[in-house]
Design an enzyme around this catalytic site. Structure first.
Site, PDB file in Angstrom:
ATOM      1  N   ARG A  46       0.846  -1.212   0.000  1.00 39.78           N
ATOM      2  CA  ARG A  46       0.000   0.000   0.000  1.00 39.78           C
ATOM      3  C   ARG A  46       0.875   1.254   0.000  1.00 39.78           C
ATOM      4  O   ARG A  46       0.451   2.319  -0.416  1.00 39.78           O
ATOM      5  CB  ARG A  46      -0.963   0.003   1.192  1.00 39.78           C
ATOM      6  CG  ARG A  46      -1.830   1.235   1.243  1.00 39.78           C
ATOM      7  CD  ARG A  46      -3.103   1.104   2.068  1.00 39.78           C
ATOM      8  NE  ARG A  46      -3.003   0.252   3.219  1.00 39.78           N
ATOM      9  CZ  ARG A  46      -2.387   0.576   4.380  1.00 39.78           C
ATOM     10  NH1 ARG A  46      -1.845   1.762   4.518  1.00 39.78           N
ATOM     11  NH2 ARG A  46      -2.332  -0.282   5.371  1.00 39.78           N
ATOM     12  N   TYR A 103     -12.753  20.889 -14.323  1.00 35.97           N
ATOM     13  CA  TYR A 103     -13.368  19.564 -14.488  1.00 35.97           C
ATOM     14  C   TYR A 103     -14.494  19.362 -13.466  1.00 35.97           C
ATOM     15  O   TYR A 103     -14.303  19.540 -12.262  1.00 35.97           O
ATOM     16  CB  TYR A 103     -12.290  18.477 -14.348  1.00 35.97           C
ATOM     17  CG  TYR A 103     -12.816  17.078 -14.456  1.00 35.97           C
ATOM     18  CD1 TYR A 103     -13.536  16.680 -15.571  1.00 35.97           C
ATOM     19  CD2 TYR A 103     -12.595  16.158 -13.443  1.00 35.97           C
ATOM     20  CE1 TYR A 103     -14.033  15.389 -15.668  1.00 35.97           C
ATOM     21  CE2 TYR A 103     -13.071  14.866 -13.531  1.00 35.97           C
ATOM     22  CZ  TYR A 103     -13.800  14.486 -14.655  1.00 35.97           C
ATOM     23  OH  TYR A 103     -14.286  13.213 -14.740  1.00 35.97           O
ATOM     24  N   ASP A 172      -4.099  21.067 -13.546  1.00 30.08           N
ATOM     25  CA  ASP A 172      -4.580  19.815 -14.125  1.00 30.08           C
ATOM     26  C   ASP A 172      -4.135  19.801 -15.587  1.00 30.08           C
ATOM     27  O   ASP A 172      -4.604  20.577 -16.410  1.00 30.08           O
ATOM     28  CB  ASP A 172      -6.110  19.730 -13.992  1.00 30.08           C
ATOM     29  CG  ASP A 172      -6.661  18.405 -14.521  1.00 30.08           C
ATOM     30  OD1 ASP A 172      -6.057  17.829 -15.445  1.00 30.08           O
ATOM     31  OD2 ASP A 172      -7.715  17.967 -14.031  1.00 30.08           O
ATOM     32  N   LYS A 197      -6.286   9.266 -19.947  1.00 32.14           N
ATOM     33  CA  LYS A 197      -6.543   9.857 -21.269  1.00 32.14           C
ATOM     34  C   LYS A 197      -5.338   9.630 -22.194  1.00 32.14           C
ATOM     35  O   LYS A 197      -4.893   8.515 -22.324  1.00 32.14           O
ATOM     36  CB  LYS A 197      -6.883  11.340 -21.107  1.00 32.14           C
ATOM     37  CG  LYS A 197      -7.807  11.652 -19.935  1.00 32.14           C
ATOM     38  CD  LYS A 197      -9.180  11.048 -20.104  1.00 32.14           C
ATOM     39  CE  LYS A 197     -10.049  11.439 -18.927  1.00 32.14           C
ATOM     40  NZ  LYS A 197     -11.244  10.659 -18.777  1.00 32.14           N
TER      41      LYS A 197
HETATM   42  N1  PLP Z   1      -9.164  15.962 -14.975  1.00 33.08           N
HETATM   43  C1  PLP Z   1      -9.698  16.095 -16.200  1.00 33.08           C
HETATM   44  C2  PLP Z   1      -9.420  17.338 -16.979  1.00 33.08           C
HETATM   45  C3  PLP Z   1     -10.485  15.081 -16.742  1.00 33.08           C
HETATM   46  O1  PLP Z   1     -11.013  15.230 -17.968  1.00 33.08           O
HETATM   47  C4  PLP Z   1     -10.734  13.919 -15.980  1.00 33.08           C
HETATM   48  C5  PLP Z   1     -11.578  12.824 -16.502  1.00 33.08           C
HETATM   49  O2  PLP Z   1     -12.274  12.989 -17.485  1.00 33.08           O
HETATM   50  C6  PLP Z   1     -10.175  13.829 -14.703  1.00 33.08           C
HETATM   51  C7  PLP Z   1      -9.390  14.857 -14.242  1.00 33.08           C
HETATM   52  C8  PLP Z   1     -10.433  12.632 -13.829  1.00 33.08           C
HETATM   53  O3  PLP Z   1      -9.732  11.544 -14.285  1.00 33.08           O
HETATM   54  P1  PLP Z   1     -10.108  10.021 -13.984  1.00 33.08           P
HETATM   55  O4  PLP Z   1     -11.347   9.708 -14.731  1.00 33.08           O
HETATM   56  O5  PLP Z   1      -8.894   9.267 -14.402  1.00 33.08           O
HETATM   57  O6  PLP Z   1     -10.348   9.931 -12.498  1.00 33.08           O
END
Ligand code: PLP
Length: 379
Positions: A46, A103, A172, A197
């Site tokens: 962990r 997001y 982000d 992604k």
């Molecule tokens: N940040 C952005 C800009 C995203 O588009 C996403 C998911 O679509 C996330 C964070 C979250 O990622 P995850 O789905 O891997 O948790």
């Protein structure tokens, strides 16, 4: 050496005769720990795992720029990485400044949990309000380009303003990946991403990471992962390592396709608006050119209404209707069907894949041509 060459070769082991060229996944919960555990790198999985360590090394190289060495902590998803930033940095009474276009799930996490625990969210609607909102704040959380509206924030200028006010900056960096944009080099303190992604790019795993320069911040993020325990498995870490050497190839192709698609959509009367930071007509183009190596695979655009968007998506055979983005297969979705984002009913988020772009454009052209006349009042 160019960045793409470094990334292609980044998962190779040292050239020792007879040694495997890439590491495989290590499946273990406990490790041998005879006697004193001090200084033993792996004790219980962990906390740390050799496959994560390898992935963190590779991502760290991508996030660094030669003048500093980024340290990375990997997480089970992008949201786990974002939650770690909030959890490790914010304390009751602290304020976080966050653009309104961030997001959706990150905004909900703040509102439903962190605000209930005494964190104050200051929503940034226009860059002109930044200095005022930064006063006495703890964290500025940017996302650029933003998903799904593709707005661009100036990381260097906003980080400078934040640091003048004593505020930490997290970015982000999901859409461009660290190969496309390096927030730490541009002045941010934390670079966070969903590697679900483009970075892993095959739509087969969820993954996230946080990169920092500062050792104290690294220790807090690392401790958050160990204490909360929502860790990724070694197989996921290895699948990401398997995908990274093709990132330059995938990103180059999908971004070139995204630009060609954005240019094509701009020629069509059925399309009311195209949002892609690589288009010279995009309001953030100058900043995007300065801070990004690749403009990303995501192109958003608006058709007249829900019916037009749904008809377009059902007629387009090469646009797989699915959420998420950044995969080798082109996907698209009507974003408003999920709620949460302030987008028009005809708003489509498209993620350009690695198919032949002429096929993609021909397919979109026939789908637009086929929109029922009754829905197509623009012609
Ligand atoms: N940040 C952005 C800009 C995203 O588009 C996403 C998911 O679509 C996330 C964070 C979250 O990622 P995850 O789905 O891997 O948790």
């Amino acid at each position: 050496m160019r960045e793409s060459t470094k990334v292609v070769r980044s998962t190779l082991t040292p050239a020792v005769a007879g040694r495997e060229m890439q590491l495989g996944p290590v499946f273990a919960a406990p490790y041998h720990v005879p006697g004193d555990p001090a200084g033993v790198p792996y004790t219980y999985a962990r906390a740390h795992n050799p496959t994560w360590t390898e992935l963190e090394r590779v991502l760290g190289e991508m996030e660094s720029d030669g003048s500093f060495e980024a340290k990375v902590v990997v997480f089970a998803s992008g949201m786990a990485a974002i939650a770690a930033v909030f959890g490790a940095v914010l304390r009751p009474g602290d304020a976080i400044v966050m653009p309104s276009n961030s997001y959706y799930t990150a905004r909900v996490l703040l509102r439903e949990y962190f605000v209930q625990m005494g964190i104050v969210v200051r929503v940034l609607d226009a860059e002109a309000e930044l200095e005022k909102l930064l006063e006495g704040a703890r964290l500025l959380f940017l996302e650029t380009p933003s998903n799904p509206t593709m707005e661009v924030s100036d990381i260097a200028a906003m980080s400078e303003a934040a640091h003048r006010a004593g505020v930490l900056v997290a970015v982000d960096n999901t859409t461009p990946t660290p190969l496309g944009q390096r927030p730490l080099m541009l002045g941010a303190d934390l670079s966070v991403a969903s590697d679900t992604k483009s970075l892993s790019g095959h739509g087969d795993i969820l993954l996230g990471h946080v990169a920092v320069k500062d050792a104290a911040l690294l220790a807090k993020i690392d401790q958050w992962r160990t204490l909360t325990g929502g860790i990724l498995g070694p197989m996921e870490a290895w699948l990401a390592l398997r995908s990274i050497p093709t990132l330059p190839l995938r990103l180059e192709k999908s971004c070139a396709n995204a630009l060609a698609i954005a240019e094509f959509l701009g020629t069509r009367s059925e399309v009311e608006k195209v949002m892609y930071p690589g288009l010279p007509t995009h309001p953030g183009y100058a900043v995007a050119r300065r801070q990004m190596r690749y403009f990303g695979a995501v192109v958003s655009f608006v058709l007249r209404d829900q019916e037009a968007a749904e008809a377009f998506l059902s007629k387009a055979e090469l646009l797989t209707d699915a959420t998420s983005f950044g995969g080798v297969v082109t996907t698209a979705e009507r974003r408003a069907k999920w709620g949460g984002d302030a987008v028009a009913p005809g708003f489509i988020r498209l993620s350009a894949g690695c198919e032949d772009v002429e096929d993609l454009i021909a397919d979109m052209a026939q789908a637009l041509d086929g929109l029922p006349r009754a829905l197509d009042g623009l012609r």
